[in-house]
Design an enzyme around this catalytic site. Structure first.
Site, PDB file in Angstrom:
ATOM      1  N   CYS A  43       0.807  -1.218   0.000  1.00 55.65           N
ATOM      2  CA  CYS A  43       0.000   0.000   0.000  1.00 55.65           C
ATOM      3  C   CYS A  43       0.843   1.272   0.000  1.00 55.65           C
ATOM      4  O   CYS A  43       0.437   2.284  -0.564  1.00 55.65           O
ATOM      5  CB  CYS A  43      -0.975   0.006   1.172  1.00 55.65           C
ATOM      6  N   HIS A  65      -3.331   0.827   6.868  1.00 60.61           N
ATOM      7  CA  HIS A  65      -3.348   0.905   5.416  1.00 60.61           C
ATOM      8  C   HIS A  65      -3.117   2.345   4.972  1.00 60.61           C
ATOM      9  O   HIS A  65      -3.607   3.288   5.592  1.00 60.61           O
ATOM     10  CB  HIS A  65      -4.710   0.390   4.920  1.00 60.61           C
TER      11      HIS A  65
END
Length: 457
Positions: free
Chosen positions: A123, A229
């Site tokens: 990510c 994330h």
């Protein structure tokens, strides 16, 4: 970022006598740091922390120039106002949960370069690529520019698969991998695989695999900090976009009015189209996300991608040198001996050219072309036309004084770059073998057993 697997000990584990523990410790094979070839051959992606230094070094090694990642400490207007301009994008780190699925675009608009995240722990890199590939006229370097051109007409999913298999980017990302990280991630993947195979088969599911992964990561888990994330927010055109690699498509968060460029002064931070107003559109969105956490729980982080301040500082320094040369040339026309009127001390040092820059300087990254093409402010031009020696002498003094601050600003940014590289080098160093050796020595002399007993008491 996928879950980190925590090691759980059995309830019947007990601390034995020194001899048995030493035998156990001596049977553990020594851990070796991962070699560069092992990292290149590894199929996974390692986790990268929310540290601006790591992102800056990655971008530099990708070949991207003219940008800088720095931390944002709050969304107050005062804190946002001090950010270097323009602000190209924000990178938000948070505990993942899938939201606003119905607000995503039906398909990715042609003006938006957006890639899905199709592998775990990628990510950070996906967020960076989703921003830099949408900044107009940004110098990406040969590798990223070719990659962007090649994937321009791909769908987000296909772009995501290309990112996952882009060895150039993957090698730089995984340069932060340590042997234990790689082993833990591989173990976690094996455990997930085994767990799925043990589930009773109930027929073929109609739920897309992408949604299953997102749903899994959206499940709250108070004991596992693994579901953190990175996602990106940025202006593209006159709209603000949410670019989350775990979303199928990008999300348009609304429009804004871009500020026109300041053409009166190319050396200004706002000489390019300034999209600062887009921050007022994204602020409520981020504040809402942050408000979801309980008071005292800091489970999010915010980074920003801005224009490298060094570019602005060097442009101002070039303009300062050009202005100084113009003022001195004008003074020469009035009286070639004007330097004799300077006072002693610091001013005398300036007079003999040792205390001020009056031309190109490799130490400050200023070339002759930078000075020759520098923009002289209108205020200086007006004083040159005024033809007043006294005023010109005062202006020269102001330029000499301001140059000190400009030179300091350039050196401070260069020092920040050096510190970033040092932090990244320390993060890339694998201390696992040292720690294992240290623990083995503690176990051999019985100290480790005593420490464990104290903790279990």
């Amino acid at each position: 970022m996928p879950p980190k697997k925590k090691v759980k000990t059995s309830d019947n584990v007990s601390v034995t006598q020194n001899g048995a523990d030493r035998s156990f410790a001596s049977n553990i094979p020594p851990l070796q740091a991962a070699t560069d070839e092992e990292k290149r051959a590894w199929q996974g992606f390692c986790e990268v922390e929310s540290e601006p230094a790591f992102f800056n070094v990655m971008l530099k090694e990708f070949g991207v120039r003219g940008v800088k990642v720095q931390e944002v400490f709050g969304l107050d207007d005062e804190l946002l106002a001090v950010l270097p301009k323009p602000v190209y994008g924000l990178i938000f780190l948070f505990r993942y949960r899938e939201v606003d699925v119905d607000k995503q675009e039906a398909s990715c608009p042609p003006q938006v370069w957006f890639a899905n995240q199709v592998v775990g722990n990628a990510c950070a890199t996906v967020a960076l690529l989703n921003i830099v590939n949408n900044v107009p006229c940004l110098e990406l370097g040969d590798h990223l520019q070719s990659f962007k051109d090649f994937t321009q007409d791909f769908t987000p999913a296909l772009r995501g698969h290309q990112v996952a298999n882009f060895q150039f980017v993957k090698t730089i990302h995984n340069s932060f991998a340590r042997k234990m990280d790689m082993l833990n991630i591989d173990l976690g993947m094996k455990q997930d695989y085994d767990a799925r195979n043990k589930r009773p088969k109930r027929g073929k599911s109609t739920t897309p695999a992408k949604s299953k992964r997102a749903a899994k990561e959206s499940e709250p888990d108070d004991d596992d900090d693994s579901a953190f994330h990175f996602i990106a927010y940025m202006p593209i055109g006159d709209s603000v976009w949410k670019l989350d690699g775990l979303d199928r498509q990008p999300q348009n968060l609304g429009s804004f009015e871009p500020q026109p460029p300041d053409i009166s002064n190319p050396n200004s931070e706002h000489s390019n189209t300034d999209s600062t107003d887009w921050l007022s559109t994204i602020k409520p969105v981020l504040k809402t996300r942050m408000a979801e956490y309980e008071e005292g729980q800091i489970e999010f982080g915010l980074l920003t991608l801005v224009k490298d301040p060094t570019i602005h500082h060097r442009a101002q320094l070039g303009a300062n040198i050009a202005s100084l040369l113009a003022v001195e040339a004008r003074l020469d026309l009035f009286n070639p001996d004007w330097r004799a009127f300077l006072s002693s001390g610091a001013a005398a040092a300036v007079a003999d050219n040792t205390g001020v820059l009056r031309g190109a300087s490799a130490a400050y990254g200023i070339s002759s072309a930078d000075v020759d093409t520098a923009f002289i402010p209108d205020s200086i031009k007006n004083k040159l036309l005024a033809a007043c020696p006294t005023a010109l002498m005062a202006t020269r003094g102001e330029l000499v004084t301001s140059q000190v601050g400009l030179r300091l600003a350039v050196k401070e940014e260069e020092e920040c770059v050096r510190q970033d590289e040092e932090k990244a080098a320390c993060r890339r160093r694998d201390y696992g073998p040292f720690i294992q050796t240290w623990l083995r020595m503690l176990a051999d002399n019985g100290t480790l057993q005593e420490m464990v007993r104290e903790q279990l008491a």
